[in-house]
Each structure stands twice: as C-alpha cells, then as structure tokens.
Design a protein around this motif. Structure first.
Motif, PDB file in Angstrom:
ATOM      1  N   GLY A 401      33.733  -3.163   3.540  1.00 21.10           N
ATOM      2  CA  GLY A 401      35.166  -3.123   4.143  1.00 21.10           C
ATOM      3  C   GLY A 401      36.145  -2.449   3.074  1.00 21.10           C
ATOM      4  O   GLY A 401      36.223  -1.446   2.851  1.00 21.10           O
ATOM      5  N   ASP A 402      36.846  -3.313   2.493  1.00 26.80           N
ATOM      6  CA  ASP A 402      37.975  -2.938   1.437  1.00 26.80           C
ATOM      7  C   ASP A 402      37.277  -3.164   0.116  1.00 26.80           C
ATOM      8  O   ASP A 402      38.183  -3.251  -0.979  1.00 26.80           O
ATOM      9  CB  ASP A 402      39.133  -3.825   1.548  1.00 26.80           C
ATOM     10  CG  ASP A 402      39.073  -5.085   1.544  1.00 26.80           C
ATOM     11  OD1 ASP A 402      38.010  -5.615   1.252  1.00 26.80           O
ATOM     12  OD2 ASP A 402      40.018  -5.731   1.591  1.00 26.80           O
ATOM     13  N   ALA A 403      35.958  -3.560  -0.161  1.00 26.11           N
ATOM     14  CA  ALA A 403      35.415  -3.787  -1.444  1.00 26.11           C
ATOM     15  C   ALA A 403      34.223  -2.825  -1.810  1.00 26.11           C
ATOM     16  O   ALA A 403      33.593  -2.114  -0.837  1.00 26.11           O
ATOM     17  CB  ALA A 403      34.974  -5.127  -1.491  1.00 26.11           C
ATOM     18  N   ALA A 404      33.978  -2.618  -3.091  1.00 27.52           N
ATOM     19  CA  ALA A 404      32.779  -1.662  -3.452  1.00 27.52           C
ATOM     20  C   ALA A 404      31.883  -2.676  -4.459  1.00 27.52           C
ATOM     21  O   ALA A 404      32.345  -3.288  -5.345  1.00 27.52           O
ATOM     22  CB  ALA A 404      33.087  -0.472  -3.827  1.00 27.52           C
ATOM     23  N   LEU A 405      30.548  -2.353  -4.477  1.00 31.79           N
ATOM     24  CA  LEU A 405      29.575  -3.030  -5.389  1.00 31.79           C
ATOM     25  C   LEU A 405      28.966  -1.970  -6.060  1.00 31.79           C
ATOM     26  O   LEU A 405      28.272  -0.844  -5.521  1.00 31.79           O
ATOM     27  CB  LEU A 405      28.663  -3.811  -4.635  1.00 31.79           C
ATOM     28  CG  LEU A 405      27.568  -4.639  -5.569  1.00 31.79           C
ATOM     29  CD1 LEU A 405      28.057  -5.273  -6.663  1.00 31.79           C
ATOM     30  CD2 LEU A 405      26.339  -5.057  -4.643  1.00 31.79           C
ATOM     31  N   ALA A 406      29.156  -2.014  -7.407  1.00 29.68           N
ATOM     32  CA  ALA A 406      28.586  -0.978  -8.242  1.00 29.68           C
ATOM     33  C   ALA A 406      27.452  -1.496  -9.162  1.00 29.68           C
ATOM     34  O   ALA A 406      27.540  -2.500  -9.657  1.00 29.68           O
ATOM     35  CB  ALA A 406      29.577  -0.303  -9.021  1.00 29.68           C
ATOM     36  N   ILE A 407      26.373  -0.879  -9.323  1.00 31.38           N
ATOM     37  CA  ILE A 407      25.265  -1.061 -10.172  1.00 31.38           C
ATOM     38  C   ILE A 407      24.907  -0.247 -11.195  1.00 31.38           C
ATOM     39  O   ILE A 407      25.075   0.928 -11.014  1.00 31.38           O
ATOM     40  CB  ILE A 407      24.143  -1.109  -9.194  1.00 31.38           C
ATOM     41  CG1 ILE A 407      24.297  -1.993  -8.123  1.00 31.38           C
ATOM     42  CG2 ILE A 407      22.713  -1.744  -9.845  1.00 31.38           C
ATOM     43  CD1 ILE A 407      24.548  -3.294  -8.126  1.00 31.38           C
ATOM     44  N   PHE A 408      24.725  -0.654 -12.303  1.00 32.17           N
ATOM     45  CA  PHE A 408      24.065  -0.111 -13.559  1.00 32.17           C
ATOM     46  C   PHE A 408      22.831  -0.567 -13.998  1.00 32.17           C
ATOM     47  O   PHE A 408      22.514  -1.587 -14.384  1.00 32.17           O
ATOM     48  CB  PHE A 408      25.090  -0.162 -14.823  1.00 32.17           C
ATOM     49  CG  PHE A 408      26.651   0.228 -14.489  1.00 32.17           C
ATOM     50  CD1 PHE A 408      26.818   1.644 -15.106  1.00 32.17           C
ATOM     51  CD2 PHE A 408      27.426  -0.452 -13.794  1.00 32.17           C
ATOM     52  CE1 PHE A 408      28.227   1.990 -14.895  1.00 32.17           C
ATOM     53  CE2 PHE A 408      28.667   0.154 -13.384  1.00 32.17           C
ATOM     54  CZ  PHE A 408      29.061   1.317 -13.984  1.00 32.17           C
ATOM     55  N   GLY A 409      21.595   0.128 -13.921  1.00 37.38           N
ATOM     56  CA  GLY A 409      20.442  -0.117 -14.494  1.00 37.38           C
ATOM     57  C   GLY A 409      19.246  -0.224 -13.482  1.00 37.38           C
ATOM     58  O   GLY A 409      18.370  -0.848 -13.433  1.00 37.38           O
ATOM     59  N   ALA A 410      19.732   0.079 -12.146  1.00 34.39           N
ATOM     60  CA  ALA A 410      18.709  -0.105 -10.861  1.00 34.39           C
ATOM     61  C   ALA A 410      19.044   1.071  -9.915  1.00 34.39           C
ATOM     62  O   ALA A 410      20.247   1.311  -9.868  1.00 34.39           O
ATOM     63  CB  ALA A 410      18.682  -1.524 -10.112  1.00 34.39           C
ATOM     64  N   PRO A 411      18.062   1.670  -9.559  1.00 37.20           N
ATOM     65  CA  PRO A 411      16.434   1.428  -9.657  1.00 37.20           C
ATOM     66  C   PRO A 411      16.025   1.974 -10.938  1.00 37.20           C
ATOM     67  O   PRO A 411      14.768   1.658 -11.101  1.00 37.20           O
ATOM     68  CB  PRO A 411      16.118   2.182  -8.125  1.00 37.20           C
ATOM     69  CG  PRO A 411      17.202   3.302  -8.165  1.00 37.20           C
ATOM     70  CD  PRO A 411      18.381   2.766  -8.458  1.00 37.20           C
ATOM     71  N   LEU A 412      16.810   2.892 -11.786  1.00 37.31           N
ATOM     72  CA  LEU A 412      16.109   3.370 -12.757  1.00 37.31           C
ATOM     73  C   LEU A 412      17.069   2.467 -13.915  1.00 37.31           C
ATOM     74  O   LEU A 412      18.082   2.378 -13.937  1.00 37.31           O
ATOM     75  CB  LEU A 412      16.506   4.760 -12.972  1.00 37.31           C
ATOM     76  CG  LEU A 412      15.921   5.753 -11.836  1.00 37.31           C
ATOM     77  CD1 LEU A 412      16.432   7.123 -12.038  1.00 37.31           C
ATOM     78  CD2 LEU A 412      14.339   5.605 -11.768  1.00 37.31           C
ATOM     79  N   ALA A 413      16.082   2.167 -15.248  1.00 35.74           N
ATOM     80  CA  ALA A 413      16.560   1.756 -16.286  1.00 35.74           C
ATOM     81  C   ALA A 413      17.762   2.541 -16.682  1.00 35.74           C
ATOM     82  O   ALA A 413      17.563   3.793 -16.917  1.00 35.74           O
ATOM     83  CB  ALA A 413      15.528   1.529 -17.261  1.00 35.74           C
ATOM     84  N   LEU A 414      18.722   2.029 -17.489  1.00 32.51           N
ATOM     85  CA  LEU A 414      19.985   2.721 -17.874  1.00 32.51           C
ATOM     86  C   LEU A 414      20.296   1.993 -19.090  1.00 32.51           C
ATOM     87  O   LEU A 414      20.607   0.958 -19.382  1.00 32.51           O
ATOM     88  CB  LEU A 414      21.077   2.523 -16.994  1.00 32.51           C
ATOM     89  CG  LEU A 414      22.294   3.348 -17.530  1.00 32.51           C
ATOM     90  CD1 LEU A 414      22.063   4.759 -17.575  1.00 32.51           C
ATOM     91  CD2 LEU A 414      23.450   2.931 -16.475  1.00 32.51           C
ATOM     92  N   ASP A 415      20.159   2.785 -20.477  1.00 34.16           N
ATOM     93  CA  ASP A 415      20.397   2.299 -21.681  1.00 34.16           C
ATOM     94  C   ASP A 415      22.022   2.053 -21.842  1.00 34.16           C
ATOM     95  O   ASP A 415      23.107   2.594 -21.310  1.00 34.16           O
ATOM     96  CB  ASP A 415      20.090   3.118 -22.732  1.00 34.16           C
ATOM     97  CG  ASP A 415      18.724   3.548 -22.851  1.00 34.16           C
ATOM     98  OD1 ASP A 415      17.856   2.814 -22.750  1.00 34.16           O
ATOM     99  OD2 ASP A 415      18.223   4.862 -23.285  1.00 34.16           O
ATOM    100  N   GLY A 416      22.483   0.926 -22.373  1.00 35.47           N
ATOM    101  CA  GLY A 416      23.773   0.441 -22.673  1.00 35.47           C
ATOM    102  C   GLY A 416      24.465   0.221 -21.254  1.00 35.47           C
ATOM    103  O   GLY A 416      25.731   0.312 -21.009  1.00 35.47           O
ATOM    104  N   ALA A 417      23.686  -0.552 -20.460  1.00 37.33           N
ATOM    105  CA  ALA A 417      24.430  -0.684 -19.078  1.00 37.33           C
ATOM    106  C   ALA A 417      25.745  -1.616 -19.184  1.00 37.33           C
ATOM    107  O   ALA A 417      26.679  -1.346 -18.654  1.00 37.33           O
ATOM    108  CB  ALA A 417      23.272  -1.359 -18.093  1.00 37.33           C
ATOM    109  N   PRO A 418      25.526  -2.722 -20.049  1.00 35.75           N
ATOM    110  CA  PRO A 418      26.708  -3.650 -20.004  1.00 35.75           C
ATOM    111  C   PRO A 418      27.978  -2.924 -20.705  1.00 35.75           C
ATOM    112  O   PRO A 418      28.949  -3.123 -20.118  1.00 35.75           O
ATOM    113  CB  PRO A 418      26.348  -4.814 -21.008  1.00 35.75           C
ATOM    114  CG  PRO A 418      24.680  -4.799 -20.667  1.00 35.75           C
ATOM    115  CD  PRO A 418      24.386  -3.465 -20.577  1.00 35.75           C
ATOM    116  N   ALA A 419      27.786  -1.949 -21.667  1.00 37.31           N
ATOM    117  CA  ALA A 419      28.810  -1.450 -22.224  1.00 37.31           C
ATOM    118  C   ALA A 419      29.378  -0.264 -21.040  1.00 37.31           C
ATOM    119  O   ALA A 419      30.540  -0.043 -21.062  1.00 37.31           O
ATOM    120  CB  ALA A 419      28.474  -0.665 -23.571  1.00 37.31           C
TER     121      ALA A 419
END
Length: 533
Positions: A401-419
């Motif tokens: 709707g008026d929101a969005a969900l963004a992902i860091f680290g899936a489906p592929l691993a991502l270095d430094g995802a929290p930062a």
C-alpha cells in the motif's frame, strides 16, 4: 501521401574500402529508401541487366556459330547471310518483347507498393516467383528462336541445323540462368519487405542444393557438353581440321571459364549473403544486443534460416523482457537466484537487516487529494525509496500500500548489512524530506536472523523474509511517527555496524514494542543529521 519507410538494405556488412562497395550501394540503395523507391530501382536495374544478359548471350551464340566448324564443310555465303539476318532480326525483336512482357510483372509490383499495405499471400508469391517467371519468359523466347533457326536451316543441311540448334539452346540455357541469378539478387530488397510479415513454408523455389547443381550444370556442364559434342562431331564427321578444332576448344573453354565463374559466384553469393547476415546477427546477440533482426531474402532453406534466426531473437527479447519484469517484481537478486538455482517452496535462515518505511497520514492524504495526485505522490515516494535502498546494496522485497519493506542480506549474503541499512535509513529520511515534501514518512531499522525463501503454493508464490527483525522494524516505524527525526533503529545494530556508522546515532531508552516480549534499546540519528524542511 507519405510512404512508409523500408528496412535497412539487406546485404551483408561490407568493409568500407571494399572494391564492390559502390556496386552494392547502387543495387540496394540507401537504408531510408521508401518502398516505391526500392521498386523503381529494382525495375530499372532488372530491365538493364536482363537486356544486357540476353544481348551478351546472343553475341556469344553468334560467335560460336561462326567459330565452331560447320559439320558439312563450307557453307554458302548466301546461307550465312540469311542466318545472320534472321538472327539479328529475331534478337532485335525478342529483347524488346521480353522487356515489355517483363514490365507487366513490375506494373503489378508498383500497384502493390502504391497501396502501402502489407502484401497478401498472392502478392508475396508474385515477388518470390518473379525471378523464375522472368527466367521462364526469356527461356521461352530463346526456345522460339532456337526452333526457328533449326527450321530455317533444316532444308539446307540437317547437321548444320543441329549445330546451330545446340549452340542456341546451350547459350540460351546459360543466359537464362544468368538472368535468374541477376534478377534474384536485384529483387532481394523488394522481397525482403514482402517477407517481413509472414514467411511462406512451401514455395518450390530452388534451394541450396538446387542452386548449387544449377550453377554447376550451366556454368560447367553446359560448356563441357559443348566440347564433348564438338569432339564427337569431329570423330563422326571427320571434316574438321585440327586448327579449327583447337580454335573452337579455346573459344568455348575461355567463355566457359568466364561464364562459369560468374554463374558460380552468383549462386555462391545467393547462399553466402544470408548466412553472413545470420552470422553478423549472432555476433550482435553475443555482445548482448538482442534488438536485432536480419532481412529474409527468399523462401528457400536460407530464407527459413534467416526467419528462424528472427524468431529466435524475438524469443530472446521476450525472455529478457519477462526476466526484467520478473526482476522488477521480486528484486534482481531474487530473480537471479530463482533462474540459476530453481524454485523450491520453503526457506533458509539468513542474517539480514531490514528497513520498513511507511507514510504518515496516508488515509487523510487519500481523502483530501484527487486519486491521480495521490498516485503521483506515491510514485515519487517509492522512486526515492527504491533509489536509496538500491544505492546501499539492498532491495525492495514488497510494497504494501503506502509502505515498503527493504532487505539487506537475502537471498545473497551482504557484507556490512547492518551498517548499510543504518546509512540507508538516514539518507532515506533526508531524501524524502527534500524530494517529496508533500509527504511525511517514518523509518524503522532492525537486524537479526530470519527465514528467507519462497512462500505460497506451487501455482502462486513469492520470495519474502519472515522473522523477528521484520516485526521489530515495523513496530519501530510506528513509534518513529511520533519522533522528530522520523527514524528509529534497534540499538543492537550499532555494535554490528561499526564505529563509523555508529557515530551518527545516539542510544535512547529501552522499550517493549507491541507484540514482543523482549525490550528493545532505541537508537536515533543525531539531530544534526536532519535537514530542515
């Protein structure tokens, strides 16, 4: 009335310095020529080439009639004069007649072009069979001349009539083959425009094998047959001197070399040009250029090869378009993993960072503004979200709707995802204030272990991430709507993000978010990070 533009001239790519470059440009014209211009050029070139081919063939036949020894010995000057007059008169009349009858073919082509419609099946057949029909027309005229010549000479000498008949027949066959090859080449551009919409499957036109055999037969077998006939005549009749035989062999052999080379080259180019066009098209596809289409020259095997290439290229374009749409729907990384590894329902544990962003007051926004303006604002809002998230290595898993969900680290691993997630949330809040000031949005950030995979049924599923970080980010977004910075993150991310990113954040109180049992330490960006509206 404006005429439609024809496609690029259908010829294999030539090097700029090619000796034959000007000739190909003369034959095929420019890439922006109209269909009417193509038809006019083909008409003029076919008339000139067929007239020259027939005149040249007639002169060769006349020369052989003089050079080849007469089987009955010396022929009276009166008979020679009669033959010369009859031959000259017939050629003078037959060439214009052939051009006039051939003009009927081009009148129908011109009418077809002037309509500016796609040609129907009958009109496509008209163009495809054009070279064969012109060849049959000229072969008929040669046959009439040959029969007439035999009839005139038969009362004087049967052997002389046979000699002149065979000479005219062999010369006519070779000339008409040259006419076919020339016409087929000159009409290629017009045929290409006719075969763009539909490719006939069965035409009975000469294919690769038939053209090769035809080139061999009329470029090699016919001259050799003439030599064999001359040799047999010298043995049977024995009225030919060695000198006369040698002169005839040299003349026949020399012309056979020239004509054979021309016929063989023409037949070879008729096969090589389509193959070359497909090769160049494959090279472009190999470089990643799928927007390629080769011209279809005819309806034989080589034409089917070109049409097959175009179908393949169209399929690749459709595949790439679907892949692009698939990537836009589920994310480029998720699409790539699905294509490379296949799709299995289920999930796997992943360490991910999550950003949840939601518009504040979206219900009132929809009530106070026209629907078109609401859609425009939402598109501007999501455009900023997608750009910022992608710049930091994440991807949008879903729009809600008026929101969005963004992902860091899936489906592929991502270095430094929290930062990356923390930095993206700060930039996202700033960019939304700057680029979409008509909207207010809150951002929540969390990280941890979650299940990532394809959820749903075999008939309908989606790639998503389920777990505590997603729930925590959503709850932090709700709480961020009441803060001045509009951004809240789980304090545990700061230790994982490293000192450089943690320096932009301040830790706050611990709270127990709705729906969770464990307390969450809040973290928010320093007020200095905020750009005033």
């Amino acid at each position: 009335m404006k005429t439609e533009r024809a496609e690029t001239a259908p010829r294999a790519r030539r090097r700029p310095g090619s000796v034959l470059g000007p000739l190909w440009r003369l034959i095929d014209g420019g890439p922006d020529d109209t269909r009417a211009e193509i038809a006019r050029r083909a008409r003029v070139l076919v008339r000139i080439s067929t007239a020259l081919a027939n005149l040249g063939g007639a002169l060769v036949v006349l020369a052989f009639a003089v050079i080849v020894p007469d089987p009955v010995g010396e022929v009276s000057e009166r008979l020679r004069l009669i033959n010369l007059i009859v031959f000259t008169l017939y050629v003078t009349a037959a060439v214009p007649v052939g051009l006039v009858l051939g003009e009927r073919f081009f009148r129908r082509v011109r009418r077809m072009v002037e309509r500016h419609d796609e040609p129907d099946r009958h009109e496509r057949s008209l163009l495809l069979y054009g070279p064969l029909r012109l060849m049959a027309l000229h072969l008929t005229l040669w046959g009439i001349g040959t029969v007439g010549w035999v009839v005139i000479n038969a009362p004087f000498s049967g052997l002389l009539a046979v000699k002149l008949g065979l000479t005219s027949l062999l010369g006519g066959l070779t000339t008409c083959t040259v006419v076919y090859l020339l016409t087929e080449r000159l009409l290629r551009r017009a045929v290409t425009t006719a075969l763009r919409s539909e490719m006939p499957r069965r035409t009975g036109l000469p294919g690769v094998v038939a053209r090769s055999v035809l080139a061999w037969g009329l470029g090699t077998a016919v001259p050799i047959l003439g030599l064999i006939t001359l040799a047999v005549g010298s043995f049977v009749i024995a009225r030919i001197t060695v000198r006369e035989f040698a002169v005839a062999v040299l003349a026949l052999g020399g012309i056979a070399l020239v004509v054979g080379l021309g016929v063989t080259y023409g037949a070879a180019r008729a096969i090589a040009d389509p193959v070359e066009s497909v090769r160049l098209g494959l090279a472009r596809i190999e470089r990643g250029d799928l927007d390629v289409e080769v011209p279809v020259y005819d309806a034989s095997e080589v034409g089917l090869l070109q049409a097959g290439f175009n179908h393949m290229a169209a399929g690749l374009r459709e595949h790439e378009r679907l892949r692009d749409l698939f990537g836009r729907q589920v994310g480029a990384d998720a699409a790539r993993v699905a294509v490379e590894r296949g799709i299995d329902l289920g999930g796997e544990l992943r360490e991910v960072a999550v950003i949840f962003v939601d518009i504040i007051g979206s219900t009132r926004l929809a009530a106070d503004r026209p629907p078109a303006e609401v859609v425009r604002l939402l598109n501007d809002f999501f455009a900023v979200v997608v750009e910022v998230i992608g710049a930091h290595g994440g991807w949008i898993n879903k729009f809600e709707g008026d929101a969005a969900l963004a992902i860091f680290g899936a489906p592929l691993a991502l270095d430094g995802a929290p930062a990356r997630a923390l930095a993206a949330s700060r930039e996202l809040a700033r960019r939304l204030r700057e680029d979409v000031p008509a909207l207010s949005a809150a951002v929540g950030v969390s990280a941890g272990e979650a299940v990532a995979g394809h959820i749903g049924a075999e008939e309908r599923f989606e790639y998503t991430v389920i777990g505590d970080p997603v729930n925590e980010a959503a709850r932090l977004t709700d709480m961020a709507k009441t803060t001045s910075e509009r951004v809240l993150a789980a304090g545990s991310l700061l230790a994982e993000a490293g000192p450089d990113e943690a320096a932009h954040w301040s830790l706050g109180d611990e709270v127990t978010l709705r729906g969770r049992t464990q307390p969450t330490r809040l973290a928010s960006p320093f007020p200095a990070e905020r750009v005033p509206t």
